[in-house]
Design a protein around this motif. Structure first.
Motif, mmCIF file in Angstrom:
data_model
loop_
_atom_site.group_PDB
_atom_site.id
_atom_site.type_symbol
_atom_site.label_atom_id
_atom_site.label_comp_id
_atom_site.label_asym_id
_atom_site.label_seq_id
_atom_site.Cartn_x
_atom_site.Cartn_y
_atom_site.Cartn_z
ATOM 1 N N PHE A 122 0.834 -1.205 0.000
ATOM 2 C CA PHE A 122 0.000 0.000 0.000
ATOM 3 C C PHE A 122 0.865 1.250 0.000
ATOM 4 O O PHE A 122 2.017 1.229 0.436
ATOM 5 N N TRP A 123 0.297 2.313 -0.535
ATOM 6 C CA TRP A 123 1.001 3.587 -0.568
ATOM 7 C C TRP A 123 -0.033 4.701 -0.621
ATOM 8 O O TRP A 123 -1.150 4.524 -1.091
ATOM 9 N N SER A 124 0.359 5.874 -0.117
ATOM 10 C CA SER A 124 -0.562 7.020 -0.062
ATOM 11 C C SER A 124 -0.436 7.847 -1.335
ATOM 12 O O SER A 124 0.560 7.779 -2.060
ATOM 13 N N GLN A 156 -6.719 -11.316 6.385
ATOM 14 C CA GLN A 156 -7.171 -9.992 6.820
ATOM 15 C C GLN A 156 -5.992 -9.285 7.459
ATOM 16 O O GLN A 156 -5.146 -9.912 8.109
ATOM 17 N N VAL A 157 -5.928 -7.988 7.269
ATOM 18 C CA VAL A 157 -4.872 -7.225 7.923
ATOM 19 C C VAL A 157 -5.425 -5.850 8.281
ATOM 20 O O VAL A 157 -6.294 -5.311 7.583
ATOM 21 N N GLU A 158 -4.958 -5.307 9.421
ATOM 22 C CA GLU A 158 -5.344 -3.963 9.843
ATOM 23 C C GLU A 158 -4.184 -3.025 9.530
ATOM 24 O O GLU A 158 -3.066 -3.248 10.004
ATOM 25 N N LEU A 159 -4.454 -2.007 8.726
ATOM 26 C CA LEU A 159 -3.430 -0.989 8.454
ATOM 27 C C LEU A 159 -3.631 0.128 9.464
ATOM 28 O O LEU A 159 -4.678 0.767 9.499
ATOM 29 N N ARG A 160 -2.620 0.351 10.303
ATOM 30 C CA ARG A 160 -2.727 1.366 11.359
ATOM 31 C C ARG A 160 -1.698 2.467 11.129
ATOM 32 O O ARG A 160 -0.714 2.268 10.436
ATOM 33 N N GLY A 161 -1.926 3.604 11.737
ATOM 34 C CA GLY A 161 -0.979 4.717 11.634
ATOM 35 C C GLY A 161 -1.005 5.385 10.265
ATOM 36 O O GLY A 161 -0.001 5.960 9.822
ATOM 37 N N LEU A 162 -2.148 5.306 9.580
ATOM 38 C CA LEU A 162 -2.260 5.941 8.265
ATOM 39 C C LEU A 162 -2.445 7.447 8.424
ATOM 40 O O LEU A 162 -2.821 7.946 9.487
ATOM 41 N N GLU A 163 -2.203 8.181 7.338
ATOM 42 C CA GLU A 163 -2.435 9.627 7.341
ATOM 43 C C GLU A 163 -3.940 9.886 7.342
ATOM 44 O O GLU A 163 -4.710 9.167 6.691
ATOM 45 N N LYS A 164 -4.357 10.911 8.067
ATOM 46 C CA LYS A 164 -5.777 11.235 8.152
ATOM 47 C C LYS A 164 -6.293 11.803 6.826
ATOM 48 O O LYS A 164 -5.593 12.557 6.164
ATOM 49 N N PHE A 165 -7.541 11.438 6.481
ATOM 50 C CA PHE A 165 -8.233 11.972 5.303
ATOM 51 C C PHE A 165 -7.325 11.951 4.063
ATOM 52 O O PHE A 165 -7.116 12.951 3.393
ATOM 53 N N THR A 166 -6.778 10.758 3.814
ATOM 54 C CA THR A 166 -5.800 10.598 2.727
ATOM 55 C C THR A 166 -6.186 9.416 1.853
ATOM 56 O O THR A 166 -6.713 8.420 2.344
ATOM 57 N N ASN A 167 -5.948 9.550 0.566
ATOM 58 C CA ASN A 167 -6.201 8.453 -0.374
ATOM 59 C C ASN A 167 -5.055 7.448 -0.325
ATOM 60 O O ASN A 167 -3.885 7.830 -0.290
ATOM 61 N N TYR A 168 -5.412 6.158 -0.349
ATOM 62 C CA TYR A 168 -4.414 5.084 -0.373
ATOM 63 C C TYR A 168 -4.742 4.108 -1.500
ATOM 64 O O TYR A 168 -5.914 3.869 -1.807
ATOM 65 N N SER A 169 -3.702 3.576 -2.094
ATOM 66 C CA SER A 169 -3.834 2.488 -3.059
ATOM 67 C C SER A 169 -3.361 1.208 -2.379
ATOM 68 O O SER A 169 -2.336 1.207 -1.689
#
Length: 197
Positions: A122-124, A156-169
């Motif tokens: 994944f990437w933002s 299943q995986v939980e992605l944590r610590g993502l940027e707020k209100f940001t698009n991810y692929s």
């Protein structure tokens, strides 16, 4: 070659019979023929299925015909990478910095080995409103964040610590001992806005 006293003539060649030994195989031998070259012969069977078990027999032949078959030996082709991605990939944005990605195993016939696990890549994607040289761009420029990946044996995986209100692929792949398989289609997700305090 058979022992000299059992050849009953000049060995002209060999018939090699091979068949897949596994579920769904019809039990019939495919036959290839090769000319004799000497006492020790080598033949390479190609276009076999990946990570499949085959039974192989060999018969020598002379001008009078084909002799008895050898005892069947079994061999397994090596593992390869999965040729299909995981199925039913889904992403759910849970909070402003967390998302859950789920999927299911690729079709069993496309694994070509023992499934070792999955990788979630994944990437933002940021909007960069800047232009050049004091001139503002007429449309927002896009800037890719650093590519990251998580390895898991679960679906299943939980992605944590993502940027707020940001698009991810997001993409998911399965892997075997031979390496990484095909990635799933890119899935786009946006994390939620944070509450104002």
């Amino acid at each position: 070659a058979p022992k000299k006293e059992l050849q009953n003539g000049v060995i002209r060649g060999y018939q090699i019979g091979y068949r897949e030994n596994g579920p769904g195989s019809n039990g019939q031998y495919s036959i290839v023929e090769m000319k004799a070259t000497g006492d020790s012969e080598v033949y390479t069977l190609d276009n076999l299925k990946k990570f499949a078990q085959y039974g192989v027999v060999v018969q020598a032949f002379n001008r009078a015909g084909t002799g008895p078959s050898s005892t069947e030996i079994n061999a397994t082709t090596l593992e390869d990478v999965p040729s299909e991605p995981p199925q039913n990939v889904r992403a759910i944005s849970v909070t402003s910095d967390e998302a859950v990605i789920t999927w299911s195993e690729p079709p069993r016939m496309t694994l070509h080995g023992v499934l070792k696990g999955y990788r979630v890549v994944f990437w933002s994607l940021f909007h960069d409103g800047g232009g050049c040289c004091g001139v503002r761009a007429q449309w927002p420029m896009q800037k890719w964040g650093e590519m990251q990946n998580i390895t898991t044996t679960r679906e299943q995986v939980e992605l944590r610590g993502l940027e707020k209100f940001t698009n991810y692929s997001v993409q998911v792949l399965a892997y075997t001992q031979a390496g990484d398989g095909v990635r799933s289609n890119v899935l786009y997700i946006q994390t939620r806005e944070d509450r104002e305090y």
